[in-house]
Design a protein around this motif. Structure first.
Motif, PDB file in Angstrom:
ATOM      1  N   LEU A  45     -37.606 -24.184 -34.904  1.00  0.00           N
ATOM      2  CA  LEU A  45     -39.054 -23.952 -34.942  1.00  0.00           C
ATOM      3  C   LEU A  45     -39.404 -22.887 -35.976  1.00  0.00           C
ATOM      4  CD1 LEU A  45     -39.996 -23.949 -31.139  1.00  0.00           C
ATOM      5  CD2 LEU A  45     -39.977 -25.865 -32.769  1.00  0.00           C
ATOM      6  N   ARG A  46     -40.673 -22.935 -36.413  1.00  0.00           N
ATOM      7  CA  ARG A  46     -41.174 -21.933 -37.355  1.00  0.00           C
ATOM      8  C   ARG A  46     -42.047 -20.914 -36.611  1.00  0.00           C
ATOM      9  NH1 ARG A  46     -39.900 -26.226 -40.359  1.00  0.00           N
ATOM     10  NH2 ARG A  46     -39.182 -25.830 -42.501  1.00  0.00           N
ATOM     11  N   PRO A  47     -42.288 -19.730 -37.212  1.00  0.00           N
ATOM     12  CA  PRO A  47     -43.011 -18.661 -36.510  1.00  0.00           C
ATOM     13  C   PRO A  47     -44.335 -19.090 -35.885  1.00  0.00           C
ATOM     14  CG  PRO A  47     -42.025 -17.792 -38.501  1.00  0.00           C
ATOM     15  CD  PRO A  47     -41.767 -19.272 -38.518  1.00  0.00           C
ATOM     16  N   ALA A  48     -45.095 -19.952 -36.544  1.00  0.00           N
ATOM     17  CA  ALA A  48     -46.392 -20.367 -36.007  1.00  0.00           C
ATOM     18  C   ALA A  48     -46.253 -21.152 -34.707  1.00  0.00           C
ATOM     19  CB  ALA A  48     -47.146 -21.207 -37.041  1.00  0.00           C
ATOM     20  N   GLN A  49     -45.072 -21.681 -34.440  1.00  0.00           N
ATOM     21  CA  GLN A  49     -44.835 -22.463 -33.221  1.00  0.00           C
ATOM     22  C   GLN A  49     -44.296 -21.601 -32.072  1.00  0.00           C
ATOM     23  OE1 GLN A  49     -42.263 -25.154 -35.685  1.00  0.00           O
ATOM     24  NE2 GLN A  49     -43.350 -26.788 -34.591  1.00  0.00           N
ATOM     25  N   LEU A  50     -44.152 -20.301 -32.307  1.00  0.00           N
ATOM     26  CA  LEU A  50     -43.556 -19.409 -31.327  1.00  0.00           C
ATOM     27  C   LEU A  50     -44.618 -18.544 -30.643  1.00  0.00           C
ATOM     28  CD1 LEU A  50     -40.544 -18.062 -33.440  1.00  0.00           C
ATOM     29  CD2 LEU A  50     -40.583 -20.063 -31.923  1.00  0.00           C
ATOM     30  N   SER A  51     -44.320 -18.115 -29.425  1.00  0.00           N
ATOM     31  CA  SER A  51     -45.178 -17.144 -28.745  1.00  0.00           C
ATOM     32  C   SER A  51     -44.940 -15.766 -29.353  1.00  0.00           C
ATOM     33  CB  SER A  51     -44.847 -17.103 -27.259  1.00  0.00           C
ATOM     34  OG  SER A  51     -43.541 -16.552 -27.050  1.00  0.00           O
ATOM     35  N   GLY A  52     -45.813 -14.817 -29.020  1.00  0.00           N
ATOM     36  CA  GLY A  52     -45.640 -13.461 -29.530  1.00  0.00           C
ATOM     37  C   GLY A  52     -44.318 -12.851 -29.119  1.00  0.00           C
ATOM     38  N   GLY A  53     -43.927 -13.085 -27.871  1.00  0.00           N
ATOM     39  CA  GLY A  53     -42.650 -12.553 -27.398  1.00  0.00           C
ATOM     40  C   GLY A  53     -41.466 -13.158 -28.117  1.00  0.00           C
ATOM     41  N   GLN A  54     -41.539 -14.465 -28.401  1.00  0.00           N
ATOM     42  CA  GLN A  54     -40.452 -15.122 -29.138  1.00  0.00           C
ATOM     43  C   GLN A  54     -40.369 -14.589 -30.570  1.00  0.00           C
ATOM     44  OE1 GLN A  54     -41.800 -19.151 -28.465  1.00  0.00           O
ATOM     45  NE2 GLN A  54     -40.181 -19.556 -26.957  1.00  0.00           N
ATOM     46  N   GLN A  55     -41.519 -14.358 -31.189  1.00  0.00           N
ATOM     47  CA  GLN A  55     -41.521 -13.804 -32.539  1.00  0.00           C
ATOM     48  C   GLN A  55     -40.888 -12.412 -32.561  1.00  0.00           C
ATOM     49  OE1 GLN A  55     -45.241 -14.077 -34.743  1.00  0.00           O
ATOM     50  NE2 GLN A  55     -45.860 -15.846 -33.510  1.00  0.00           N
ATOM     51  N   GLN A  56     -41.190 -11.615 -31.539  1.00  0.00           N
ATOM     52  CA  GLN A  56     -40.591 -10.293 -31.444  1.00  0.00           C
ATOM     53  C   GLN A  56     -39.070 -10.387 -31.364  1.00  0.00           C
ATOM     54  OE1 GLN A  56     -41.616  -7.333 -31.820  1.00  0.00           O
ATOM     55  NE2 GLN A  56     -43.386  -6.754 -30.619  1.00  0.00           N
ATOM     56  N   ARG A  57     -38.585 -11.301 -30.537  1.00  0.00           N
ATOM     57  CA  ARG A  57     -37.132 -11.430 -30.370  1.00  0.00           C
ATOM     58  C   ARG A  57     -36.461 -11.905 -31.651  1.00  0.00           C
ATOM     59  NH1 ARG A  57     -36.152 -15.281 -25.804  1.00  0.00           N
ATOM     60  NH2 ARG A  57     -38.389 -15.697 -25.732  1.00  0.00           N
ATOM     61  N   VAL A  58     -37.121 -12.819 -32.360  1.00  0.00           N
ATOM     62  CA  VAL A  58     -36.565 -13.291 -33.633  1.00  0.00           C
ATOM     63  C   VAL A  58     -36.511 -12.143 -34.640  1.00  0.00           C
ATOM     64  CG1 VAL A  58     -36.916 -14.832 -35.607  1.00  0.00           C
ATOM     65  CG2 VAL A  58     -37.289 -15.683 -33.275  1.00  0.00           C
ATOM     66  N   ALA A  59     -37.574 -11.348 -34.698  1.00  0.00           N
ATOM     67  CA  ALA A  59     -37.614 -10.223 -35.637  1.00  0.00           C
ATOM     68  C   ALA A  59     -36.513  -9.211 -35.327  1.00  0.00           C
ATOM     69  CB  ALA A  59     -38.984  -9.550 -35.592  1.00  0.00           C
ATOM     70  N   LEU A  60     -36.287  -8.947 -34.052  1.00  0.00           N
ATOM     71  CA  LEU A  60     -35.235  -8.011 -33.672  1.00  0.00           C
ATOM     72  C   LEU A  60     -33.849  -8.597 -33.930  1.00  0.00           C
ATOM     73  CD1 LEU A  60     -35.050  -5.167 -32.594  1.00  0.00           C
ATOM     74  CD2 LEU A  60     -35.087  -6.083 -30.273  1.00  0.00           C
ATOM     75  N   ALA A  61     -33.707  -9.897 -33.686  1.00  0.00           N
ATOM     76  CA  ALA A  61     -32.440 -10.571 -33.973  1.00  0.00           C
ATOM     77  C   ALA A  61     -32.126 -10.514 -35.467  1.00  0.00           C
ATOM     78  CB  ALA A  61     -32.501 -12.021 -33.499  1.00  0.00           C
ATOM     79  N   ARG A  62     -33.149 -10.679 -36.298  1.00  0.00           N
ATOM     80  CA  ARG A  62     -32.941 -10.614 -37.756  1.00  0.00           C
ATOM     81  C   ARG A  62     -32.451  -9.230 -38.164  1.00  0.00           C
ATOM     82  NH1 ARG A  62     -38.021 -11.773 -41.544  1.00  0.00           N
ATOM     83  NH2 ARG A  62     -38.679  -9.808 -40.589  1.00  0.00           N
ATOM     84  N   ILE A  63     -33.014  -8.192 -37.553  1.00  0.00           N
ATOM     85  CA  ILE A  63     -32.584  -6.825 -37.854  1.00  0.00           C
ATOM     86  C   ILE A  63     -31.110  -6.635 -37.519  1.00  0.00           C
ATOM     87  CG2 ILE A  63     -32.794  -4.439 -37.046  1.00  0.00           C
ATOM     88  CD1 ILE A  63     -35.798  -4.882 -36.870  1.00  0.00           C
ATOM     89  N   LEU A  64     -30.708  -7.047 -36.320  1.00  0.00           N
ATOM     90  CA  LEU A  64     -29.339  -6.817 -35.878  1.00  0.00           C
ATOM     91  C   LEU A  64     -28.339  -7.690 -36.611  1.00  0.00           C
ATOM     92  CD1 LEU A  64     -29.880  -6.293 -32.051  1.00  0.00           C
ATOM     93  CD2 LEU A  64     -29.564  -4.585 -33.840  1.00  0.00           C
ATOM     94  N   ALA A  65     -28.795  -8.825 -37.123  1.00  0.00           N
ATOM     95  CA  ALA A  65     -27.902  -9.675 -37.918  1.00  0.00           C
ATOM     96  C   ALA A  65     -27.476  -8.981 -39.209  1.00  0.00           C
ATOM     97  CB  ALA A  65     -28.587 -11.007 -38.240  1.00  0.00           C
ATOM     98  N   GLY A  66     -28.269  -8.000 -39.644  1.00  0.00           N
ATOM     99  CA  GLY A  66     -27.937  -7.254 -40.854  1.00  0.00           C
ATOM    100  C   GLY A  66     -26.983  -6.100 -40.624  1.00  0.00           C
ATOM    101  N   ASP A  67     -26.526  -5.920 -39.379  1.00  0.00           N
ATOM    102  CA  ASP A  67     -25.583  -4.844 -39.031  1.00  0.00           C
ATOM    103  C   ASP A  67     -26.072  -3.489 -39.545  1.00  0.00           C
ATOM    104  OD1 ASP A  67     -23.310  -3.706 -37.935  1.00  0.00           O
ATOM    105  OD2 ASP A  67     -22.109  -4.012 -39.738  1.00  0.00           O
ATOM    106  N   PRO A  68     -27.262  -3.044 -39.112  1.00  0.00           N
ATOM    107  CA  PRO A  68     -27.829  -1.791 -39.637  1.00  0.00           C
ATOM    108  C   PRO A  68     -27.161  -0.564 -39.030  1.00  0.00           C
ATOM    109  CG  PRO A  68     -29.240  -2.648 -37.917  1.00  0.00           C
ATOM    110  CD  PRO A  68     -28.142  -3.672 -38.111  1.00  0.00           C
ATOM    111  N   GLU A  69     -27.297   0.561 -39.708  1.00  0.00           N
ATOM    112  CA  GLU A  69     -26.853   1.845 -39.171  1.00  0.00           C
ATOM    113  C   GLU A  69     -27.977   2.539 -38.408  1.00  0.00           C
ATOM    114  OE1 GLU A  69     -25.185   4.305 -42.211  1.00  0.00           O
ATOM    115  OE2 GLU A  69     -24.016   2.669 -43.080  1.00  0.00           O
ATOM    116  N   LEU A  70     -29.206   2.122 -38.647  1.00  0.00           N
ATOM    117  CA  LEU A  70     -30.383   2.756 -38.059  1.00  0.00           C
ATOM    118  C   LEU A  70     -31.444   1.697 -37.826  1.00  0.00           C
ATOM    119  CD1 LEU A  70     -32.036   5.489 -37.477  1.00  0.00           C
ATOM    120  CD2 LEU A  70     -32.795   5.274 -39.869  1.00  0.00           C
ATOM    121  N   ILE A  71     -32.179   1.807 -36.709  1.00  0.00           N
ATOM    122  CA  ILE A  71     -33.293   0.903 -36.432  1.00  0.00           C
ATOM    123  C   ILE A  71     -34.598   1.701 -36.421  1.00  0.00           C
ATOM    124  CG2 ILE A  71     -34.388  -0.582 -34.697  1.00  0.00           C
ATOM    125  CD1 ILE A  71     -31.691  -1.511 -33.815  1.00  0.00           C
ATOM    126  N   LEU A  72     -35.596   1.186 -37.126  1.00  0.00           N
ATOM    127  CA  LEU A  72     -36.940   1.757 -37.141  1.00  0.00           C
ATOM    128  C   LEU A  72     -37.883   0.775 -36.452  1.00  0.00           C
ATOM    129  CD1 LEU A  72     -37.069   2.814 -40.912  1.00  0.00           C
ATOM    130  CD2 LEU A  72     -36.234   4.165 -38.978  1.00  0.00           C
TER     131      LEU A  72
END
Length: 363
Positions: free
Chosen positions: A130-157
């Motif tokens: 699915l694409r972002p427009a097909q997602l609920s707000g909560g699903q979009q939040q989870r995708v955005a957070l998943a994208r962050i963690l997929a990058g193996d960051p040292e810090l989260i903002l």
């Protein structure tokens, strides 16, 4: 894990001047302040979206920005995950493609592995195409957070992560985010103007007011002994009076002449230099309908009941002080019921709850 931030930036008539540190991998530090105070600008300076005029940002001993050394790493090289208020998902990409976009500089096989790992971690199975427009707000939040963690960051903002969510969805995401941040091996900087979120989610807090940061405090320190007017107000203090030290200043406490309330109040809290105000939390006051019951107690304020406001789960009583200003008292409905007919009350403010505050205009 360590983060050192000491930056200055001028944008038109607004000046940003912030300095703070995150000192351990388990620390979640909040930048707390009203809208427009510079919190989001600070995150942008850390992430590399905005370049400070001067200063430095150092993550785990690695300079992300240093004006003196002419260092300014691009955002992709900083290993900093940034959760924007509106998620910033790519609208034409699927869920799995958005998550994969966070895994920069890795092989195709590793990207596929990381995407699958985050899909499982954030319960996104079945919506990968699915694409972002097909997602609920909560699903979009989870995708955005998943994208962050997929990058193996040292810090989260995190910039006001619940601003686009309401009601039960907001509460569900807060619990999920709390678990995610506690499990994250690096530190986090959390921007909010909501003191309740900060109280529940964070370990330390740096109040930002008019572009300037104040001393970092633990969460208990912010809510029990704030020393500045800005910190008291943003932490929910409803009662503030202009005040000055009338005697015995210093670490042992003092007597404060509270001009707006027309009384002198004793405090046992440490007195900061340049006291301009006194604060009283509305829930900590005690009241007596019979003044004789308050006889002999310190800090008795004779008040007249101005109005009673029936809130959902509590009663709010506005009291007229001798100086003419109103004092707000809040209590459980059952606690107010025996006093409901009273027109005059003796209010007791224990010296341990009278907060001496600096940093405001007392004129």
């Amino acid at each position: 894990m360590s983060l050192v931030v000491d930056v200055r930036k001028r944008l038109g008539s607004f000046s940003l001047d912030v300095s703070f540190e995150v000192e351990s991998s388990s620390e979640i530090l909040a930048l707390l302040g009203p809208s427009g105070c510079g919190k989001s600008l600070t995150l942008k300076c850390i992430a590399g979206v905005l370049t400070p005029d001067e200063g430095r940002v150092v993550l785990n001993g690695r300079a992300l920005f240093d004006s003196a050394a002419r260092v300014n790493l691009p955002p992709r090289a900083r290993r900093v995950g940034y959760l924007f208020q509106q998620y910033a998902l790519f609208p034409n990409m699927t869920v799995e493609a958005n998550i994969g976009a966070g895994a920069v500089g890795v092989s195709r096989e590793e990207r596929v592995r990381r995407v699958a790992e985050q899909v499982r971690a954030f319960h996104l199975e079945g919506i990968e195409r699915l694409r972002p427009a097909q997602l609920s707000g909560g699903q979009q939040q989870r995708v955005a957070l998943a994208r962050i963690l997929a990058g193996d960051p040292e810090l989260i903002l995190l910039d006001e992560p619940f601003s686009a969510l309401d009601g039960h969805l907001r509460w569900e995401f807060e619990m999920m985010l709390s678990d995610t941040l506690r499990a994250f091996p690096g530190g986090s900087v959390y921007v909010s103007h909501n003191r309740d979120e900060v109280y529940r989610l964070c370990d330390t807090v740096c109040v930002v007011a008019d572009g300037r940061s104040e001393e970092k405090l633990t969460i208990p320190e912010l809510f029990s002994t704030p020393s500045t007017l800005a910190a008291a107000l943003i932490s929910g203090c409803k009662n503030v009076s202009r005040a000055r030290v009338a005697g015995e200043g210093g670490a042992r406490g003092a007597t404060l002449a509270c001009d707006d309330w027309g009384v002198e109040l004793r405090t046992t809290l440490p007195v900061p230099p340049g006291v301009t105000h006194a604060g009283l939390r509305a829930h900590y006051l005690r009241v007596h309908a019979d003044p004789a019951r308050a006889a002999g107690e310190p800090n008795v304020i004779p008040c007249a009941v101005d109005r009673v406001i029936d809130s959902t789960f509590s009663t709010i009583v506005m009291l007229r002080t001798p100086g003419g200003a109103l004092l707000r008292y809040e209590c459980e409905k059952d606690a107010w019921a025996p006093l409901a007919g009273a027109r005059e009350l003796a209010v007791v403010a224990d010296p341990s709850i009278v907060m001496p505050l600096s940093g405001g205009d007392a004129a």
